[in-house]
Scaffold this active site. Structure first.
Site, mmCIF file in Angstrom:
data_model
loop_
_atom_site.group_PDB
_atom_site.id
_atom_site.type_symbol
_atom_site.label_atom_id
_atom_site.label_comp_id
_atom_site.label_asym_id
_atom_site.label_seq_id
_atom_site.Cartn_x
_atom_site.Cartn_y
_atom_site.Cartn_z
ATOM 1 N N LYS A 1 0.858 -1.181 0.000
ATOM 2 C CA LYS A 1 0.000 0.000 0.000
ATOM 3 C C LYS A 1 0.894 1.231 0.000
ATOM 4 O O LYS A 1 1.678 1.437 0.922
ATOM 5 C CB LYS A 1 -0.907 -0.007 1.230
ATOM 6 C CG LYS A 1 -1.794 1.231 1.308
ATOM 7 C CD LYS A 1 -2.742 1.153 2.474
ATOM 8 C CE LYS A 1 -3.591 2.403 2.554
ATOM 9 N NZ LYS A 1 -4.497 2.361 3.699
ATOM 10 N N LYS B 1 -2.034 -1.611 -3.961
ATOM 11 C CA LYS B 1 -2.918 -0.444 -3.886
ATOM 12 C C LYS B 1 -2.099 0.824 -3.915
ATOM 13 O O LYS B 1 -1.136 0.904 -3.132
ATOM 14 C CB LYS B 1 -3.688 -0.537 -2.571
ATOM 15 C CG LYS B 1 -4.557 0.649 -2.290
ATOM 16 C CD LYS B 1 -5.178 0.533 -0.946
ATOM 17 C CE LYS B 1 -5.919 1.815 -0.654
ATOM 18 N NZ LYS B 1 -6.458 1.822 0.673
HETATM 19 C C1 PBG Z 1 -7.146 3.633 5.378
HETATM 20 C C2 PBG Z 1 -7.516 3.346 4.002
HETATM 21 C C3 PBG Z 1 -7.360 4.236 2.946
HETATM 22 C C4 PBG Z 1 -7.902 3.619 1.825
HETATM 23 C C5 PBG Z 1 -8.372 2.365 2.216
HETATM 24 N N1 PBG Z 1 -8.117 2.205 3.576
HETATM 25 C C6 PBG Z 1 -6.835 5.603 2.912
HETATM 26 C C7 PBG Z 1 -5.513 5.931 3.421
HETATM 27 O O1 PBG Z 1 -4.649 5.089 3.639
HETATM 28 O O2 PBG Z 1 -5.330 7.128 3.605
HETATM 29 C C8 PBG Z 1 -7.963 4.238 0.465
HETATM 30 C C9 PBG Z 1 -9.012 3.760 -0.445
HETATM 31 C C10 PBG Z 1 -9.319 4.640 -1.580
HETATM 32 O O3 PBG Z 1 -8.699 5.688 -1.838
HETATM 33 O O4 PBG Z 1 -10.265 4.274 -2.304
HETATM 34 N N2 PBG Z 1 -6.884 2.656 6.198
#
Ligand code: PBG
Length: 331
Positions: A199, A252
């Site tokens: 991520k 992601k």
């Molecule tokens: C936070 C989380 C995020 C997303 C999924 N879980 C945002 C972040 O890390 O700031 C992003 C999902 C998206 O942008 O569609 N735990």
């Protein structure tokens, strides 16, 4: 043999030939629909629009059940729940509250639609006042090991509510192993973990943070999420999650990370999910609304390309539209 004996266009000449040799076929069952669910205790409308994500809403529990029912009828494989709690605190205790928003929503969904898979997001950022994905030390950095313990507790509370899969998105070190231990210790050894392995600290999460109210009050997430410049590190993260017992891995965002979808899939051999995130959705919706892109063709091309790159499952806000379009194509 090369040209003129070989002519690549021969097999592209008709829809029939193209269909015969198509390498990748998208299906609704591979799609997961994210749902933003609001606290049952607070006063709000059943549906609240999200400005940067046209067509996506924050939902009351009953509205979430209605949307999930629609998704199930379209053949979508799973819903992924994000909680929008009414109250937050320093430690994010709403995340593991048995009466918390995700726990209540999971119970309601499993009761109404037992066959539809419910995946829960395991993270603290929606529940902490400061909006970071864990608890803070005195110097303002996120305390890894203290956070991991709370994530384990959160995952167990989701499993207890009936979640089919838990998906930690916090990016703390060692959380997959800790969550596995906690789940096994509480009798949930059959619940799989979908690890947000790679991520990235991405600008593409902007609209999500508006939707979930999880923008960090200070600083950013670069102290725990991956640097977009690093591909080998992403593969290493995924391999560590495999060692810790992840059943599925995730890359992601998706669109700018096709190389890593493919590399992580090859390196781990595990089922892989690609998250087509909020900013990727917002770009397509904005361009389509302006008349710059054909929405249907663009969405199906994006989702197919993620599958081709190596994603077995795709998490997307386009899931319902895509499932509808896929059924129209293959009635
Ligand atoms: C936070 C989380 C995020 C997303 C999924 N879980 C945002 C972040 O890390 O700031 C992003 C999902 C998206 O942008 O569609 N735990």
């Amino acid at each position: 043999m090369a040209f003129p004996q070989t002519r690549m266009r021969r097999l592209r000449a008709s829809a029939g030939l193209r269909g015969l040799v198509r390498e990748t076929e998208l299906s609704a069952g591979r799609l997961m629909l994210p749902l933003f669910v609001m606290d049952p205790g607070s006063t709000h409308a059943a549906r609240e629009p999200i400005a940067a994500m046209p067509g996506v809403e924050r939902l009351s529990i009953s509205a979430a059940v209605a949307d999930a029912r629609e998704a199930a009828a379209l053949g979508i494989g799973a819903v992924m729940l994000f909680g929008v709690p009414g109250e937050k605190d320093e430690h994010g205790s709403g995340a593991w509250d048995e009466e918390g928003v995700v726990q209540v929503a999971t119970r309601a969904l499993k009761q109404a639609l037992p066959e539809l898979l419910v995946v829960t997001d395991v993270c603290l950022c929606e529940y902490t006042i400061h909006g970071h994905c864990g608890v803070l030390r005195d110097d303002g950095a996120v305390d890894n090991d203290a956070t991991v313990e709370l994530l384990g507790r959160t995952a167990v509370s989701h499993a207890r509510a009936g979640a089919d899969l838990v998906a930690p998105s916090d990016m703390m070190d060692g959380r997959v192993g800790a969550i596995r231990d906690e789940l096994d210790g509480e009798g949930f050894s059959e619940i799989p973990i979908l690890a947000y392995s790679a991520k990235f600290a991405s600008a593409f999460y902007g609209p999500f943070r508006e939707a979930a109210g999880s923008t960090p009050a200070f600083g950013d997430r670069r102290g725990y999420q991956l640097d977009p410049a690093n591909g080998q590190e992403a593969v290493r993260e995924a391999l560590l999650d495999v060692q810790e017992g992840a059943d599925m891995v995730m890359v992601k965002p998706a669109l700018a990370y096709g190389d890593l979808i493919s590399a992580v899939k090859r390196a781990t051999g595990l089922p892989l999910a690609a998250y087509n995130v909020s900013g990727e959705y917002a770009m397509v919706k904005a361009a389509a609304a302006a008349g710059y892109l054909d929405e249907r063709a663009t969405v199906l091309e994006i989702l197919t390309s993620l599958h081709r790159a190596g994603a077995d499952t795709i998490i997307s806000y386009h899931a319902k539209d895509a499932a509808r379009w896929l059924t129209e194509l293959n009635p």
